[in-house]
Structure formats: structure tokens, C-alpha cells
Design a protein around this motif. Structure first.
Motif, PDB file in Angstrom:
ATOM      1  N   SER A 139       8.537 -20.866 -16.110  1.00 55.63           N
ATOM      2  CA  SER A 139       9.803 -20.261 -16.530  1.00 55.63           C
ATOM      3  C   SER A 139       9.776 -19.871 -17.999  1.00 55.63           C
ATOM      4  CB  SER A 139      10.976 -21.211 -16.261  1.00 55.63           C
ATOM      5  OG  SER A 139      10.802 -22.410 -16.968  1.00 55.63           O
ATOM      6  N   TRP A 140       8.836 -20.426 -18.749  1.00 50.10           N
ATOM      7  CA  TRP A 140       8.739 -20.088 -20.176  1.00 50.10           C
ATOM      8  C   TRP A 140       8.137 -18.707 -20.393  1.00 50.10           C
ATOM      9  CZ3 TRP A 140       3.642 -19.318 -21.526  1.00 50.10           C
ATOM     10  CH2 TRP A 140       2.694 -19.802 -20.604  1.00 50.10           C
ATOM     11  N   SER A 141       7.547 -18.128 -19.353  1.00 51.23           N
ATOM     12  CA  SER A 141       6.930 -16.810 -19.520  1.00 51.23           C
ATOM     13  C   SER A 141       7.254 -15.916 -18.324  1.00 51.23           C
ATOM     14  CB  SER A 141       5.406 -16.934 -19.654  1.00 51.23           C
ATOM     15  OG  SER A 141       4.819 -15.640 -19.726  1.00 51.23           O
ATOM     16  N   PRO A 142       8.374 -15.222 -18.386  1.00 49.45           N
ATOM     17  CA  PRO A 142       8.756 -14.373 -17.244  1.00 49.45           C
ATOM     18  C   PRO A 142       7.682 -13.356 -16.870  1.00 49.45           C
ATOM     19  CG  PRO A 142      10.583 -14.613 -18.766  1.00 49.45           C
ATOM     20  CD  PRO A 142       9.391 -15.244 -19.421  1.00 49.45           C
ATOM     21  N   LYS A 143       6.968 -12.839 -17.875  1.00 47.86           N
ATOM     22  CA  LYS A 143       5.966 -11.815 -17.557  1.00 47.86           C
ATOM     23  C   LYS A 143       4.801 -12.402 -16.782  1.00 47.86           C
ATOM     24  CE  LYS A 143       6.945  -8.348 -21.018  1.00 47.86           C
ATOM     25  NZ  LYS A 143       6.529  -7.614 -22.212  1.00 47.86           N
ATOM     26  N   LEU A 144       4.362 -13.587 -17.221  1.00 51.71           N
ATOM     27  CA  LEU A 144       3.265 -14.234 -16.506  1.00 51.71           C
ATOM     28  C   LEU A 144       3.723 -14.655 -15.112  1.00 51.71           C
ATOM     29  CD1 LEU A 144       0.366 -15.125 -16.710  1.00 51.71           C
ATOM     30  CD2 LEU A 144       1.142 -17.274 -17.748  1.00 51.71           C
ATOM     31  N   ARG A 145       4.948 -15.127 -15.045  1.00 50.89           N
ATOM     32  CA  ARG A 145       5.506 -15.532 -13.748  1.00 50.89           C
ATOM     33  C   ARG A 145       5.511 -14.348 -12.791  1.00 50.89           C
ATOM     34  NH1 ARG A 145      11.622 -18.066 -13.517  1.00 50.89           N
ATOM     35  NH2 ARG A 145      11.773 -18.515 -11.291  1.00 50.89           N
ATOM     36  N   GLU A 146       5.932 -13.184 -13.289  1.00 51.24           N
ATOM     37  CA  GLU A 146       5.973 -11.998 -12.430  1.00 51.24           C
ATOM     38  C   GLU A 146       4.568 -11.570 -12.042  1.00 51.24           C
ATOM     39  OE1 GLU A 146       8.636  -8.904 -13.521  1.00 51.24           O
ATOM     40  OE2 GLU A 146       7.514  -7.359 -12.433  1.00 51.24           O
ATOM     41  N   LEU A 147       3.665 -11.628 -13.002  1.00 55.60           N
ATOM     42  CA  LEU A 147       2.293 -11.211 -12.725  1.00 55.60           C
ATOM     43  C   LEU A 147       1.698 -12.057 -11.603  1.00 55.60           C
ATOM     44  CD1 LEU A 147      -0.216  -9.515 -13.592  1.00 55.60           C
ATOM     45  CD2 LEU A 147      -0.800 -11.425 -15.097  1.00 55.60           C
ATOM     46  N   ILE A 148       1.893 -13.341 -11.714  1.00 56.55           N
ATOM     47  CA  ILE A 148       1.287 -14.232 -10.716  1.00 56.55           C
ATOM     48  C   ILE A 148       2.010 -14.135  -9.375  1.00 56.55           C
ATOM     49  CG2 ILE A 148       1.007 -16.678 -10.149  1.00 56.55           C
ATOM     50  CD1 ILE A 148       0.007 -17.096 -12.964  1.00 56.55           C
ATOM     51  N   LEU A 149       3.321 -14.143  -9.430  1.00 59.57           N
ATOM     52  CA  LEU A 149       4.058 -14.065  -8.158  1.00 59.57           C
ATOM     53  C   LEU A 149       3.798 -12.742  -7.443  1.00 59.57           C
ATOM     54  CD1 LEU A 149       7.563 -15.632  -8.987  1.00 59.57           C
ATOM     55  CD2 LEU A 149       5.829 -16.544  -7.428  1.00 59.57           C
ATOM     56  N   SER A 150       3.845 -11.651  -8.190  1.00 57.50           N
ATOM     57  CA  SER A 150       3.664 -10.353  -7.532  1.00 57.50           C
ATOM     58  C   SER A 150       2.238 -10.211  -7.011  1.00 57.50           C
ATOM     59  CB  SER A 150       4.018  -9.205  -8.473  1.00 57.50           C
ATOM     60  OG  SER A 150       3.143  -9.207  -9.588  1.00 57.50           O
ATOM     61  N   GLY A 151       1.267 -10.728  -7.779  1.00 60.18           N
ATOM     62  CA  GLY A 151      -0.117 -10.674  -7.322  1.00 60.18           C
ATOM     63  C   GLY A 151      -0.289 -11.429  -6.020  1.00 60.18           C
ATOM     64  N   TYR A 152       0.340 -12.573  -5.963  1.00 62.07           N
ATOM     65  CA  TYR A 152       0.257 -13.386  -4.748  1.00 62.07           C
ATOM     66  C   TYR A 152       0.985 -12.716  -3.585  1.00 62.07           C
ATOM     67  CZ  TYR A 152       1.970 -16.985  -1.545  1.00 62.07           C
ATOM     68  OH  TYR A 152       2.328 -17.689  -0.438  1.00 62.07           O
ATOM     69  N   MET A 153       2.200 -12.249  -3.855  1.00 62.03           N
ATOM     70  CA  MET A 153       3.017 -11.717  -2.758  1.00 62.03           C
ATOM     71  C   MET A 153       2.433 -10.425  -2.187  1.00 62.03           C
ATOM     72  SD  MET A 153       6.684 -12.618  -4.433  1.00 62.03           S
ATOM     73  CE  MET A 153       7.238 -14.334  -4.498  1.00 62.03           C
ATOM     74  N   SER A 154       1.744  -9.682  -3.017  1.00 60.50           N
ATOM     75  CA  SER A 154       1.173  -8.428  -2.515  1.00 60.50           C
ATOM     76  C   SER A 154       0.021  -8.683  -1.549  1.00 60.50           C
ATOM     77  CB  SER A 154       0.712  -7.553  -3.679  1.00 60.50           C
ATOM     78  OG  SER A 154      -0.315  -8.216  -4.389  1.00 60.50           O
ATOM     79  N   THR A 155      -0.457  -9.920  -1.480  1.00 65.72           N
ATOM     80  CA  THR A 155      -1.548 -10.229  -0.544  1.00 65.72           C
ATOM     81  C   THR A 155      -1.036 -10.764   0.791  1.00 65.72           C
ATOM     82  OG1 THR A 155      -1.811 -12.562  -1.204  1.00 65.72           O
ATOM     83  CG2 THR A 155      -2.981 -10.895  -2.510  1.00 65.72           C
ATOM     84  N   ILE A 156       0.273 -10.970   0.889  1.00 61.93           N
ATOM     85  CA  ILE A 156       0.802 -11.572   2.116  1.00 61.93           C
ATOM     86  C   ILE A 156       0.820 -10.541   3.239  1.00 61.93           C
ATOM     87  CG2 ILE A 156       2.789 -12.723   3.184  1.00 61.93           C
ATOM     88  CD1 ILE A 156       3.575 -13.696   0.384  1.00 61.93           C
ATOM     89  N   ASP A 157       0.273 -10.918   4.362  1.00 60.77           N
ATOM     90  CA  ASP A 157       0.196  -9.997   5.499  1.00 60.77           C
ATOM     91  C   ASP A 157       1.565  -9.810   6.144  1.00 60.77           C
ATOM     92  OD1 ASP A 157      -2.537  -9.771   5.170  1.00 60.77           O
ATOM     93  OD2 ASP A 157      -2.929 -11.523   6.446  1.00 60.77           O
ATOM     94  N   LYS A 158       1.711  -8.688   6.803  1.00 61.12           N
ATOM     95  CA  LYS A 158       2.913  -8.435   7.592  1.00 61.12           C
ATOM     96  C   LYS A 158       3.002  -9.462   8.724  1.00 61.12           C
ATOM     97  CE  LYS A 158       4.925  -4.582  10.196  1.00 61.12           C
ATOM     98  NZ  LYS A 158       4.696  -3.157  10.558  1.00 61.12           N
ATOM     99  N   GLU A 159       4.214  -9.941   8.940  1.00 60.07           N
ATOM    100  CA  GLU A 159       4.432 -10.931   9.998  1.00 60.07           C
ATOM    101  C   GLU A 159       5.203 -10.266  11.138  1.00 60.07           C
ATOM    102  OE1 GLU A 159       6.612 -14.309   8.534  1.00 60.07           O
ATOM    103  OE2 GLU A 159       7.190 -14.964  10.554  1.00 60.07           O
ATOM    104  N   VAL A 160       4.747 -10.468  12.355  1.00 61.08           N
ATOM    105  CA  VAL A 160       5.423  -9.879  13.513  1.00 61.08           C
ATOM    106  C   VAL A 160       5.662 -10.974  14.559  1.00 61.08           C
ATOM    107  CG1 VAL A 160       5.310  -8.169  15.369  1.00 61.08           C
ATOM    108  CG2 VAL A 160       4.298  -7.648  13.130  1.00 61.08           C
ATOM    109  N   VAL A 161       6.892 -11.075  14.983  1.00 60.79           N
ATOM    110  CA  VAL A 161       7.233 -12.042  16.032  1.00 60.79           C
ATOM    111  C   VAL A 161       8.032 -11.307  17.103  1.00 60.79           C
ATOM    112  CG1 VAL A 161       8.461 -14.165  16.623  1.00 60.79           C
ATOM    113  CG2 VAL A 161       7.335 -13.956  14.389  1.00 60.79           C
TER     114      VAL A 161
END
Lengths: 468, 123
Positions: A299-321
Motif C-alpha cells: 500500500s506504500w507504493s500504488p504504482k508498484l502495487r498496480e504493476l504487480i497486480l495488473s501483471g498477475y491479473m493479465s495472466t489469468i485465463d478465461k473461466e467458463v462454467v
């Protein structure tokens, strides 16, 4: 999925270790540890409180009643001294239940009473939880037209607060009601529908438990159907750019935004004849805990937080149920929170959303719960927040152990500025004057309420501020 | 970016090893729940009604984090905390269990009776 979260954890650990941690005690907090409850020690034999789901509302009622049948319910209502407040599953964040007098649960009056596939009508006890409706209806080849994203609420509680799912062509749950039976303040039974006591019907479909105790509900349903649910992560700007077409081209569409990530995910449902199937998916409860940990560390670094979260989230596969509708609307939510949700005219969605996002990301780095956006069709129910206008709903959340007030106080003016009406069960500070200005039928509802309960048997402290 | 991610992952595998405890593994009972336990129910009609609408969904089946009704070894360390503590957990909510354990009309005596029933598997 666990492996994917491990990668995220590693990334966060790396980023954090690379810089001196600013707040070790904060960083050591985990969702698991935070879930430890506050200990309340009251001896000897305890008079225990009633509490809502998040623990933000409580009272010490003199009596807790759970009638097992209609005549017991009538007797309790007629004879109870003081205020009587019906309680469902305690999923309202507003003080609709608290009273020092009688809290009345219809948990024992539960189940589908009758279901007729030829008319599509089902009569259901008011105390039935939403999750206990789908299975029995399916046995008759019937299904709820729409559902919220949790199903633990009682049917009467959900209807009384205009609870909704999502879908631009689908109204809130109250729009499916064709007939209601209420126990009035005198213990008498009253039935209402579009033809029978129509004013009461217009008031009772969204009633805040202020007219009487709803005992039985008849709903319109539709033939049983299967839904294909697709969950897809993408930059929130992409979602916003396409939000109207997503809403128009899918039966059910909602999206979530993860603060400080720039990323969100869309969740769409469409009727399908495919066989049941499921890809790997994210456990939302674990995901919330992970987001909390990321918040703690970064939380002390919003930019780093966004970089890491967005990098991670962009790798998540589409989910279909693909599954039966009643098994494919909801997800279990075990991580508790407090919530504010307002319903806005659809045209204001993008502007309001952007302002809310900016407000949170500028001022509240501790936020980790997602924003949720849904769509609800217009209706004509007197106290429905969707009355007269197609709406979008924006919800903000705070972990239940954290103080929500500063953030909600900062966001509520944005909701109000864009003409929002609050969800009746979710936190808001609107008073009688503000509400009456937003509802054309406010005085109609107040008059029906006064006629049905002139002595205020169903009015607790909060409801008195609205209707007395 | 991916290279950087993997380098960071490798560099901090020790951190992962220290912090990546799976909570679900920490509360596994030493005995596997017996299938028949899912059929247990209090003999008192009122408690039976409450148990079946409020407790059974979770405690009837049990999970690594939720002690199954009648799994005496799983309940033993919980009961050792004392009834007051267990009642606190019910009132305040605990883990995934919401406040009041889904029973809005239960009083303290009923909660205590239900806890004792679940811990013993019998009335």
C-alpha cells in the motif's frame, strides 16, 4: 489456481523485500489472522445479541421468535408487546432489524409450497433462503428468472429491500412477485396482488418489513434453463469502453474492478444448451485474502502495487462454467465486508465510476475489495430504487474489521450527485427528505404503511426516522 | 517481464516457503470423518429443526477447517477452549461462519446445546 496465487505472492514478496518495509506490523497482518473474532466475555448466562452478517448492526432483543406455522406467526404478531421486526438472514447492512423488543425469524417457515409449470407460478414460504428455491423448482422444470450473486438471503428479506441480480433486461427480484400474503399488525392475514388490494401490492413488493410480516410469496418463474458463465480479466478501460454493448449483448452482465490494479473482470451469463462443464476458476474468498495481503505489503507504493497486480491479473485465463441456472448465478462469500451500493441512471455509469475510482485510489490506499457494477431493468414498484429508470448499480466494500465510514462518506456524495438511490439493505445516510425527493410514490407508500400499521408495531428507530 | 517475474520468484522462494502455509492443512482432524456422521441430528425436535436449517450444511459434512458433527477428536481441542469461547465464536462469527451461525432466533442455551451435540455426536 493456487500456483498462480503463489506466483503473485512471490512477486509481492520480491517487491517488498527490495525496499525497506514501512510498516512491519501492518505487513504481518493476514486475512487469516484478521478473521479472528473479538472476544466478548459476558458472564454469567449471557443475553446474546442479534447481529447482522458483517457484525455492523446489533441489538439485544427481549424476545426472539421463530414460529413454525402461520397461526403461530399470527399469534406472535398480535400479542407481542412493543416493536416487532422480521429478520431474514441478516444480510442487510442498514439498521432494518435492530429492536429491543421482538425479533421474528421465519426460518422455520421455509420451502416451496406449490409450483405449477403450466402457469409458471410458484408459491414459496417467506423464510426460504434464495439458495433453497432453485432445487425444488427444478424438480418441476421451473427456475427463478434471475438471482443475485449470493443466495443466503431469505426470500422476504431480499424482496423487502429490492435485492437484485444483474441484467439490462431483467428487473429486481420484486418484479417477479405476483401475489403476497402478509400478517398485519393485528395478526390478520391480508393477500395482495395487482387485482387484490393493489395499493398494498405496490407498496409491499419492496416494503422494508414496514407493512407487516410477509408470510407467503407467489413468484413468476420461467422454464428451467442452463447458463454459460464466462469470466474474463481485462484492463478496466477496455471494460468501460465496451460497457454498454456488454450490457446489451449478454443476458446477465456485471463487472468488477480491483482498486490499484487498473484491471477488472467481466462476468457474463447467457442461456445455453451445452453440456455442463467447468474450467479452473478463482476461489473468490481466497482471492480476497490474497488482495488483502498485497495491500498489506504494497500500500506504500500504488504504482508498484498496480504493476504487480495488473501483471498477475493479465495472466489469468478465461473461466467458463456451464451449469443449471440455479447453480450458476451465485458464489459463496466467506470473507465478510460492509457495503454501500447506489443505483444510478445508466447514462451516468462511466462518469460516476471514474470519479469513485479516482477518489479511492487517491485517498484510500488500504482498500482492496473490488468495486462491483451491475445492471437492473426499470420497474414500477413504489419504493423500488429502479422505479422508472433502467439502472446501473455500483457497490463499494470494506473488509468487515476495517472502518468503512471515511471512505463511504467520501463516495456517497458522488452517488448522490449522479442521482443515485441507495440499495435499501446497504449502507447509506439518506434521510427522509432526500429519499422522498427521489421517490415519486413516497407519500403513497407512507399512507399505505400508516393505514396498515397506525401504531407503528413494525417501526424500529431507523424506520421511524423515515416514516413518522 | 516474464523473465523478471521468474527471477523474482526464484530469488524469494525462501519467503514463499515461510509465508505460503496453507491454512487448510493446519486444522485437519487426526481422524477421517466417518460418512455416517453426516446423518446425525439432535433428538429434541426444536434443536433438530435448528440444526438442520442452520448448522448441518457446514458441520454435517465438515471440511478441514470445519469440525464435523460427531468427529470427537476434531472437536476436542475446540471444546478445550471452553464453552464461553465457543459461544463467542458463534455470536461474533468465526472464519466463514457468520454471526449467530445462521440462526437468528437462537438463544444462548440453544447454541450451547447445539455445540455440545456437535462435539459429542449425540444429545
Amino acid at each position: 489456481m493456487a500456483k498462480r496465487r503463489d506466483v503473485l505472492t512471490a512477486l509481492v514478496a520480491t517487491a517488498t523485500a527490495a525496499v525497506v518495509k514501512p510498516n512491519l506490523s501492518f505487513a504481518l497482518g493476514s486475512a487469516e489472522a484478521a478473521a479472528e473474532p473479538n472476544k466478548i466475555i459476558e458472564k454469567p448466562k449471557r443475553k446474546i445479541p442479534w447481529r447482522n452478517w458483517s457484525g455492523s448492526q446489533e441489538c439485544f432483543p427481549a424476545a426472539r421468535k421463530a414460529p413454525g406455522n402461520l397461526s403461530e406467526l399470527q399469534e406472535i404478531v398480535a400479542s407481542a408487546p412493543g416493536v416487532v421486526r422480521p429478520v431474514g438472514a441478516g444480510h442487510s447492512f442498514m439498521p432494518l432489524v435492530p429492536t429491543d423488543d421482538t425479533v421474528l425469524s421465519l426460518g422455520r417457515m421455509s420451502g416451496v409450497i406449490s409450483a405449477d409449470p403450466t402457469t409458471g407460478q410458484a408459491k414459496i414460504w417467506a423464510g426460504t433462503t434464495l439458495g433453497d428455491i432453485g432445487g425444488p423448482l427444478a424438480e418441476h422444470g421451473m427456475a427463478m428468472i434471475n438471482m443475485p450473486d449470493i443466495d443466503e438471503q431469505s426470500l422476504a428479506g431480499a424482496l423487502g429491500t429490492a435485492t437484485h441480480g444483474t441484467g439490462a433486461t431483467l428487473g429486481c427480484l420484486s418484479t417477479f412477485v405476483t401475489e403476497l400474503e402478509l400478517v398485519t399488525a393485528t395478526g390478520d392475514l391480508m393477500t395482495c396482488s395487482a387485482d387484490k388490494n393493489p395499493d398494498v401490492f405496490n407498496a409491499a413488493r419492496v416494503n422494508l418489513g414496514a407493512l407487516g410480516v410477509v408470510s407467503q410469496i407467489t413468484l413468476n418463474t420461467q422454464p428451467a434453463y442452463r447458463l454459460r458463465r464466462e469470466t474474463e480479466w481485462m484492463p478496466v478501460e477496455d471494460i468501460l469502453d465496451n460497457v454498454e454493448s456488454l450490457a446489451e449483448n449478454n443476458r446477465n452482465f456485471e463487472f468488477y474492478y480491483i482498486p490499484f490494479s487498473g484491471m477488472g473482470f467481466t462476468d457474463v451469463h447467457n442461456i445455453s444448451t451445452e453440456d455442463e462443464s467447468s474450467t479452473d476458476g478463482i476461489d473468490q474468498n481466497s482471492a480476497a485474502s490474497t488482495l488483502m495481503s498485497v495491500r498489506d505489503w504494497l500500500s506504500w507504493s500504488p504504482k508498484l502495487r498496480e504493476l504487480i497486480l495488473s501483471g498477475y491479473m493479465s495472466t489469468i485465463d478465461k473461466e467458463v462454467v456451464v451449469a443449471n441456472s440455479w447453480e450458476n448465478y451465485t458464489k459463496e462469500r466467506n470473507v465478510r465486508f460492509n457495503e454501500m451500493e447506489y443505483h444510478l441512471p445508466r447514462a451516468h455509469l462511466v462518469d460516476a465510476f471514474k470519479e469513485i475510482r479516482t477518489t479511492i485510489e487517491k485517498n484510500f490506499p488500504e482498500v482492496f475489495f473490488p468495486l462491483e457494477v451491475r445492471y437492473v431493468k426499470s420497474d414500477d414498484i413504489w419504493l423500488s430504487p429502479f422505479n422508472g429508470r433502467d439502472s446501473c448499480s455500483i457497490a463499494v466494500h470494506r473488509f468487515f474489521k476495517e472502518d468503512y465510514k471515511a471512505m463511504f462518506n467520501a463516495i456517497e456524495p458522488i452517488f448522490k450527485k449522479y442521482g443515485g438511490r441507495p440499495h435499501w439493505g446497504k449502507l447509506n445516510t439518506m434521510n427522509k427528505l432526500e429519499l422522498s425527493e427521489r421517490y415519486d410514490n413516497w407519500s403513497d407508500f407512507s399512507e399505505v404503511r400508516r393505514q396498515m400499521d397506525p401504531n407503528g408495531k413494525f417501526l424500529n428507530k431507523y424506520l421511524k426516522t423515515l416514516f413518522v | 517481464m516474464k523473465t523478471l517475474m521468474f527471477r523474482m520468484l526464484a530469488a524469494f522462494s525462501v519467503v514463499l516457503a515461510l509465508s505460503g502455509c496453507d491454512s487448510s492443512s493446519s486444522e485437519i482432524s487426526s481422524t477421517s470423518p466417518v460418512k455416517d456422521l453426516s446423518q446425525l441430528s439432535p433428538s429434541d425436535p426444536m434443536l433438530k429443526s435448528i440444526y438442520e436449517r442452520s448448522c448441518k450444511t457446514c458441520h454435517g459434512l465438515g471440511t478441514p477447517a470445519i469440525p464435523q458433527t460427531g468427529d470427537i477428536e476434531a472437536w476436542e481441542p475446540r471444546m478445550a477452549q471452553g464453552m464461553d469461547t465457543l459461544l463467542d465464536h458463534v455470536i461474533n462469527g468465526y472464519g466463514g461462519m457468520p454471526p449467530l451461525g445462521m440462526c437468528m432466533d437462537c438463544d444462548a442455551d440453544q447454541f450451547e446445546s447445539l455445540i455440545e451435540f456437535m462435539a459429542k455426536g449425540s444429545d
